[in-house]
Write a protein that holds these residues in place. Sequence first.
Motif, PDB file in Angstrom:
ATOM      1  N   TYR A 102       0.837  -1.214   0.000  1.00 28.21           N
ATOM      2  CA  TYR A 102       0.000   0.000   0.000  1.00 28.21           C
ATOM      3  C   TYR A 102       0.867   1.258   0.000  1.00 28.21           C
ATOM      4  O   TYR A 102       0.613   2.204  -0.754  1.00 28.21           O
ATOM      5  N   ALA A 142       2.463   2.586  -3.271  1.00 25.94           N
ATOM      6  CA  ALA A 142       1.587   3.320  -4.180  1.00 25.94           C
ATOM      7  C   ALA A 142       1.569   4.816  -3.892  1.00 25.94           C
ATOM      8  O   ALA A 142       1.211   5.614  -4.769  1.00 25.94           O
ATOM      9  N   ILE A 143       1.941   5.225  -2.672  1.00 25.91           N
ATOM     10  CA  ILE A 143       1.726   6.629  -2.281  1.00 25.91           C
ATOM     11  C   ILE A 143       2.960   7.324  -1.710  1.00 25.91           C
ATOM     12  O   ILE A 143       2.897   8.528  -1.436  1.00 25.91           O
ATOM     13  N   VAL A 193      -5.346   8.391  -4.908  1.00 22.05           N
ATOM     14  CA  VAL A 193      -4.554   7.168  -5.069  1.00 22.05           C
ATOM     15  C   VAL A 193      -4.578   6.352  -3.781  1.00 22.05           C
ATOM     16  O   VAL A 193      -4.714   5.124  -3.799  1.00 22.05           O
ATOM     17  N   SER A 194      -4.471   7.044  -2.643  1.00 21.80           N
ATOM     18  CA  SER A 194      -4.517   6.370  -1.353  1.00 21.80           C
ATOM     19  C   SER A 194      -5.850   5.658  -1.142  1.00 21.80           C
ATOM     20  O   SER A 194      -5.893   4.506  -0.688  1.00 21.80           O
ATOM     21  N   ALA A 211      -5.927   2.581  -3.394  1.00 19.28           N
ATOM     22  CA  ALA A 211      -4.959   1.572  -2.952  1.00 19.28           C
ATOM     23  C   ALA A 211      -5.435   0.863  -1.683  1.00 19.28           C
ATOM     24  O   ALA A 211      -5.180  -0.334  -1.500  1.00 19.28           O
ATOM     25  N   HIS A 213       3.500  -3.089 -10.120  1.00 15.28           N
ATOM     26  CA  HIS A 213       2.475  -2.345  -9.393  1.00 15.28           C
ATOM     27  C   HIS A 213       2.895  -0.881  -9.252  1.00 15.28           C
ATOM     28  O   HIS A 213       2.063   0.027  -9.423  1.00 15.28           O
ATOM     29  N   TYR A 214       4.166  -0.673  -8.951  1.00 17.93           N
ATOM     30  CA  TYR A 214       4.657   0.698  -8.776  1.00 17.93           C
ATOM     31  C   TYR A 214       4.489   1.503 -10.066  1.00 17.93           C
ATOM     32  O   TYR A 214       4.022   2.647 -10.032  1.00 17.93           O
ATOM     33  N   TRP A 256       0.866   2.432 -10.593  1.00 16.12           N
ATOM     34  CA  TRP A 256       0.430   3.521  -9.710  1.00 16.12           C
ATOM     35  C   TRP A 256       0.997   4.862 -10.163  1.00 16.12           C
ATOM     36  O   TRP A 256       0.309   5.887 -10.120  1.00 16.12           O
ATOM     37  N   LYS A 257       2.256   4.888 -10.614  1.00 13.08           N
ATOM     38  CA  LYS A 257       2.841   6.155 -11.062  1.00 13.08           C
ATOM     39  C   LYS A 257       2.179   6.638 -12.355  1.00 13.08           C
ATOM     40  O   LYS A 257       1.997   7.850 -12.542  1.00 13.08           O
ATOM     41  N   HIS A 315      -1.081   8.062 -11.225  1.00 12.88           N
ATOM     42  CA  HIS A 315      -0.810   9.350 -10.569  1.00 12.88           C
ATOM     43  C   HIS A 315      -0.530  10.424 -11.616  1.00 12.88           C
ATOM     44  O   HIS A 315      -1.023  11.561 -11.511  1.00 12.88           O
TER      45      HIS A 315
END
Length: 308
Positions: free
Chosen positions: A115, A118-119, A156-157, A160, A279-280, A283-284, A287
């Motif tokens: 988690y 992701a942030i 995003v949080s 996630a 996953h990273y 997420w980016k 974002h």
Amino acid sequence: MKKSFFRLLSVAALLFLLFRPSIAFEGARNGLILWGSIVVPTLLPFMICSNVIVTLNAINILIFPVKKLLHQFFYLSDAGSYALISGLLCGYPMGARTCSDFMDSGRISSKEGRYLLAICNHPSPMFLLGYAASNLPSQVPVSILLLSIYLPILPVSLIAKVIYQVSEPERSLPTSKKSTQSFDDSMMDSCEIMVKIGGYIMLFSILALSITKLPIGVPEYKAVILGLVEITTGIKAISESFSGNLCGLWIAAATAFGGLSGIFQTKSVIKNAGLSIRHYVAWKAFHGLLTIILFILLSRVLELVPFP
């Protein structure tokens, strides 16, 4: 197949360096200058201090002013809260590195680590207010740049949390490894990470210089590609190729995504913790998309109500 592809890629890269030594030399020099003049001064002191804080178990002192907020909204433990703060203040790839170290030492669970990834990994305010802001057109307020990059952390949080099934703050876990690092150990550990980062910056600076030599007739396309490869070189190219809000938009998007160089730097610091670089990247990218949308919305608002 994957190994075969990288073997061919490494051979092709070697042949390119042999036949285009001037590009290799200039690109490597540019990367090392960038590393020594911008990255090391802005990241290494924070990295050393962070290691010392963790070693001395002083995390609670640093996060105390925002502890309740981070627990209630982000559902983070004390160690997770520190990883988020270090990522926000210190910049790429400090957040991911702290998250990885805490997972490896047992300070946070694997669920909280996924988690957090992701942030917690973002450009630092020092980089945005210094380098990125200096390349913004005069009509684009720095406040819009900051808001469009940092505000997307909130949605995003929320997403996630659902994906990783985070429903409440975790209790701080007892560390499975007692830290016995001295100050010298903390410094050497930080320097080792900085050397890795410098290596990636040098390699991607060579790639960025190679892209500038491509026979692409539209400089805007080349600037966007550079922004996706390496943000520092990309920001400069974007500022020279675009103007007005469009320039600010692409600078914000490239900085939020972090570039391929930032992805490889992050991969180098999370490989021992079992975190997923795929996953990273996802997420980016998400974002970055939110940053584009928010920047457009804020720019429209700016036409009606001027920002400071």
